[in-house]
Each structure stands twice: as structure tokens, then as C-alpha cells.
Enzyme design. Structure first.
Site, PDB file in Angstrom:
ATOM      1  N   GLU A   1     -53.488  60.498   1.948  1.00 48.46           N
ATOM      2  CA  GLU A   1     -54.410  61.787   1.838  1.00 48.46           C
ATOM      3  C   GLU A   1     -54.251  62.681   3.082  1.00 48.46           C
ATOM      4  O   GLU A   1     -55.421  63.178   3.495  1.00 48.46           O
ATOM      5  CB  GLU A   1     -55.883  61.627   1.396  1.00 48.46           C
ATOM      6  CG  GLU A   1     -55.968  60.750   0.038  1.00 48.46           C
ATOM      7  CD  GLU A   1     -57.258  60.779  -0.578  1.00 48.46           C
ATOM      8  OE1 GLU A   1     -58.234  61.029   0.039  1.00 48.46           O
ATOM      9  OE2 GLU A   1     -57.354  60.232  -1.700  1.00 48.46           O
TER      10      GLU A   1
ATOM     11  N   GLU B   1     -54.090  55.414  -6.067  1.00 51.96           N
ATOM     12  CA  GLU B   1     -55.603  55.613  -6.156  1.00 51.96           C
ATOM     13  C   GLU B   1     -56.063  56.040  -7.396  1.00 51.96           C
ATOM     14  O   GLU B   1     -55.640  57.352  -7.672  1.00 51.96           O
ATOM     15  CB  GLU B   1     -56.203  56.119  -4.961  1.00 51.96           C
ATOM     16  CG  GLU B   1     -55.975  55.471  -3.714  1.00 51.96           C
ATOM     17  CD  GLU B   1     -56.857  55.978  -2.371  1.00 51.96           C
ATOM     18  OE1 GLU B   1     -57.890  56.596  -2.805  1.00 51.96           O
ATOM     19  OE2 GLU B   1     -56.464  55.872  -1.468  1.00 51.96           O
TER      20      GLU B   1
HETATM   21  O1  AHR Z   1     -60.909  54.794  -2.445  1.00 47.67           O
HETATM   22  C1  AHR Z   1     -61.912  55.471  -1.584  1.00 47.67           C
HETATM   23  C2  AHR Z   1     -61.246  56.614  -0.730  1.00 47.67           C
HETATM   24  O2  AHR Z   1     -60.899  57.390  -1.723  1.00 47.67           O
HETATM   25  C3  AHR Z   1     -60.089  56.418  -0.201  1.00 47.67           C
HETATM   26  O3  AHR Z   1     -60.298  55.986   1.223  1.00 47.67           O
HETATM   27  C4  AHR Z   1     -59.454  57.890   0.201  1.00 47.67           C
HETATM   28  O4  AHR Z   1     -58.080  57.547   0.038  1.00 47.67           O
HETATM   29  C5  AHR Z   1     -59.801  58.323  -1.348  1.00 47.67           C
HETATM   30  O5  AHR Z   1     -60.614  59.789  -0.957  1.00 47.67           O
END
Ligand code: AHR
Length: 480
Positions: A169, A287
Site C-alpha cells: 500500500e 488483501e
Molecule cells: O489488513 C489490515 C490492513 O489493511 C493492512 O495492514 C493494510 O495493508 C490494509 O490497509
């Protein structure tokens, strides 16, 4: 209708990948309790967790973050645990990170559960040198100071890590960078990340949030001569309520986001394919999952982002896994956030001290999709008279056709009739996870309240007939 003769692509087992971050009680008190713990453990790992994850099969496990990755310095986590530095986890509440779980512990976990490791490197607050050294530490067989250090720390054989995330990110917690700037960093970092000891690296660039095309384009404009092996995208389905307090309307709204997830995958694939050799860059949704509102008291007791997994969560998992099958030609890997005690987890403990753990409804949804791994995804079409709330995917081998169906309606049962073309089925069996209560979950008192049970789909004149109660995730296996 199921067109078993129209092939989409092989379903990479990696679409069922997992993610573990130093966040809340995912690692400490969750997966890792330490060798001296009164909690039953295998080499310091919670014994139940190891057993259940092994049973499920975890094709790939991403670590150490998430946001944490861009503040993680791998050297802090190797060597005798007692002499490892203590630092602050600034990404997740300034809790003390004693680094007792580091690279060797992670590799041991992967070995125990049979997962391929996926390391996320630090671009936000480290240097190319630091990441390049981590690769050497892990993958060089011997003869350099770093590989000999790994050996003296107990790992004679190299870890042979293939998957490396170059930041996480980077548009947000990974450094708040503009895309073109991150693109330049990606080029710089990747220049120094080499195949070592015969392990071919698969570098994954930090891609967009959702369907942020601007990020993808600006990044790839800079990287066209250095296209990454993988582009990571993140897409969460937010929830307006705490996990166990959803109304049917709120659940419906959350489920609807999965259509946008599917569109984003189609769209991002198109954008990446527009670049020279872009079709060789794998799309990785590393994610995803439902991110519900959390209760601050629960979080204090059980860990940050601790969230219950209910029948609604299982339906959401089913919607996600179904769309991954349908888009199997566009996706290479997906990692649900996260494997234990954080967000849409597969396993839960009652906080870091909790003795008992449970397999969540999401765990069982994954179990129901396990039979698709490695199969050929085939075309499905929701017939015009099919109810909108039924989601469908199918995959085949020479001997069987696996069909997954999800009824996301909280109130309506449906009878699904699916004409099967191109697969001569003779027998059919089924497994289903279902509860009429969208807020039902496996508690520590009733750990097996929700689990898949067998049901009887029918096969009549080449038509698969499945009675789906409201809120159900089902898999029917048709045999030739
Ligand atoms: O999964 C939780 C968080 O969500 C992670 O650390 C981040 O990459 C995302 O914003």
C-alpha cells in the site's frame, strides 16, 4: 447453465492464500504462543491452529504485513530471541514488538502447515540494500556472511523464498507516495533483487486500492521496461455494523460490493494487458475480505481488528471465492485478511491469552471450495430466470465437476436448476454450510455450531437441482 466444455483457466491453488500480519493477536497470542506457553503448542505454534490450517491446506502465506511490513527490519527478527531488539509497532497501536517471531519462526510455520512463504519487503522506511540482503539471507545456500548467519541461526538449507512484495500500500500506510515516485522506487529496488541459489524471484509491486486505475497507469507508465511479475491490489468490503449485529439490509449492501470487486479485477486486468508484455504480469488480490465495524472493548481484550465471523461472513467468503473461480484467467493469487484473529479470519482465539480456538464460518467456506484447487474453471451462466441472489462457479477434472453455489438472500430459499453441458454426470453429492441467522457464529462455548453438513442435490436428465435455503454456501460434486 454450466458449460463444462468451455474452459476459462486452471484455478491456481494460490487463490486460496492467506495473510498474517503483526497486528492485534494474529501472530502474538494467536498463531505464536511460544514454546513455554501452557497453551498446547507445536514448536511454539498453537497446536490447534497448526492442525486446522494443515487440514485446510494453505497454499501461500503472506507476512509480515500489511502496513507493518514498511516499518519492519528483518535483522531485528533473527538471532537468539533474547537478544532481539524491542521496538514499537507504530502501525498498530504502538504496542511493544519483541521480535520473538521473525523470519525463522515464519518459515517454520510455513513448513508445519505446508504453505509457500510470501514475504513483504520494506520500501517505506528501509533501503534497497536491506531488502536485497534479506533475499540473500533467505536464498543463498552458503558461503556468504549472510547465508552463514542463517545457518548459524539454525537453518542449514536456504528458505528458497520465491514471492517478494516490494512494499505494501505504497499509496497509503506504506509511505503515502505518488504512483510515479513509487514506480521509480520499484525500478530501483527490483534492480538489486536477484535470483539467488537457483530460486527464481517473483516480485510483486504495490498496486491499486480497489479499482484505482490512475495508480495502476502512473505506476506502469514508469515501470514499462521493468514490468513486475505481479501487481498486488487490495479490495475490502466494508461493514457498517459490528460483525454480530448486521441487519439483512446491511448484509445485502456488503454482499453487493463483491460485484464491484469482480468488475475491478476485470478492469485492472484490461489496463495491465494494455502494456507491452502486460499479460505476463499476474494480478494478485493480496488483501480482501469483509472489514466490519469493531468494538473498542473487544479490541482491547482480544486484539486490534478482532472481528467475529458469522454466517454472513461465510456467504461473503463464498461470493469472493466464486468470483475468483469465474475470473481464474485473470487472477494468480488472492490472500484473505487475515488468517487468525484479525478481520475476516479463519481461526479465532478469545484474545492472546485465550486457551481455546475455533474454526470460523469463513474457515468452513474455504473448506467447501477446496475441491476447486488446481481444477479447470469452466463457464457458468446464471439463467435469466435464476434469482439474482444466487452466485455460481464450477470447475472440472476428467472425473468430476465441482459446482459452488451461494444463496445470499437472508429470507428466500431458492431451487436452482442448472443444465450441465459437456460433462456426462452420473452421480452427485453435496456439502453445505447454512444458518437462517445471519449473525450466527462459532463461539468458544459452541465451537462447532456451524459447520458443513451433507445434503442431497439431484441430477435429472443432465440438470443439476439444488435446494438452497437462505444464507447458504454449497458445493455439489458431480461424478462422471
Ligand atoms: O489488513 C489490515 C490492513 O489493511 C493492512 O495492514 C493494510 O495493508 C490494509 O490497509
Amino acid at each position: 447453465m454450466i458449460r463444462a466444455d468451455v474452459e476459462i483457466a486452471r484455478i491456481h491453488p494460490e487463490l486460496h492464500g492467506q495473510f498474517a500480519e503483526h497486528l492485534g493477536s494474529c501472530i502474538y497470542g494467536g498463531l505464536w504462543v511460544g514454546r513455554e506457553s501452557p497453551i498446547p503448542n507445536t514448536n511454539g505454534f498453537r497446536a490447534d491452529a497448526v492442525r486446522w490450517l494443515k487440514e485446510l491446506g494453505v497454499p501461500v502465506l503472506r507476512w509480515p504485513g500489511g502496513c507493518f511490513a514498511d516499518d519492519y527490519h528483518w535483522r531485528d527478527g533473527v538471532g537468539p530471541p533474547k537478544s532481539r531488539p524491542r521496538s514499537l509497532n507504530v502501525s498498530w497501536g504502538n504496542v511493544i514488538e519483541d521480535n520473538s517471531f521473525g523470519t525463522h519462526e515464519f518459515m517454520e510455520l510455513c513448513r508445519l502447515i505446508g504453505a509457500e512463504p510470501y514475504l513483504a519487503g520494506n520500501v517505506g522506511s528501509a533501503t534497497p540494500r536491506e531488502m536485497r540482503d534479506w533475499v540473500e539471507y533467505c536464498n543463498q545456500p552458503s558461503g556468504t556472511t549472510l547465508s552463514d548467519l542463517r545457518i548459524s541461526n539454525g537453518a542449514k538449507e536456504p528458505f528458497r523464498v520465491k514471492y517478494w512484495g516490494v512494499g505494501n500500500e505504497s499509496w497509503g500506510c506504506g509511505g503515502n507516495m505518488p504512483a510515479h515516485y513509487y514506480g521509480e522506487l520499484y525500478r530501483r529496488y527490483s534492480t538489486f533483487l536477484h535470483d539467488i541459489g537457483g530460486t527464481e524471484l517473483f516480485l510483486i509491486a504495490s498496486g491499486p486500492s480497489g479499482d484505482d486505475v490512475r495508480w495502476t497507469r502512473e505506476l506502469l507508465d514508469v515501470c514499462q521496461t521493468h514490468m513486475p511479475a505481479g501487481l498486488s491490489m487490495h479490495y475490502y468490503s466494508g461493514g457498517p455494523a459490528e460483525a454480530t449485529h448486521f441487519s439483512a439490509k446491511q448484509a445485502e449492501e456488503q454482499f453487493a460490493i463483491f460485484q464491484s470487486v469482480e468488475q475491478a479485477i476485470i478492469h485492472q486486468r484490461e489496463v495491465v494487458n494494455g502494456y507491452y508484455h502486460g499479460d505476463e504480469t499476474a494480478l494478485i488480490l493480496d488483501e480482501w475480505g469483509v472489514w466490519d465495524a469493531t468494538d473498542p472493548i473487544d479490541e482491547q481484550k482480544r486484539g486490534k481488528l478482532w472481528q467475529q465471523s458469522t454466517m454472513r461472513s461465510a456467504v461473503a467468503a463464498g461470493l469472493g471465492l466464486n468470483l475468483f473461480n469465474r475470473q481464474a484467467d485473470k487472477l494468480y493469487m488472492c490472500n484473505i485478511a487475515q488468517v487468525m484473529n484479525v478481520l475476516q479470519s479463519l481461526l479465532l482465539t478469545d484474545g492472546p491469552e485465550g486457551k481455546n480456538s475455533v474454526r470460523t464460518t469463513t474457515y468452513f467456506a474455504f473448506m467447501l471450495f477446496k475441491a476447486h484447487r488446481g481444477n479447470m474453471s469452466v463457464m457458468t451462466r446464471a439463467d435469466s430466470d435464476s434469482p439474482h441472489s444466487v452466485s455460481l462457479s464450477a470447475s472440472r477434472t476428467d472425473r468430476s465437476l465441482v459446482v459452488s453455489l451461494v444463496n445470499s438472500s437472508a429470507t428466500k430459499a431458492v431451487t436452482v436448476r442448472c443444465k450441465i453441458l459437456g460433462f456426462p454426470g452420473t452421480r452427485v453429492s453435496g456439502q453445505m454450510l447454512h444458518s437462517n441467522d445471519l449473525n450466527a457464529y462459532n463461539s468458544f462455548e459452541q465451537p462447532d455450531l456451524l459447520h458443513p453438513t451433507t445434503f442431497s442435490p439431484r441430477l435429472e436428465d443432465g440438470v443439476l437441482i439444488v435446494e438452497l435455503p437462505p444464507l447458504s454456501v454449497a458445493t455439489a460434486t458431480v461424478e462422471a
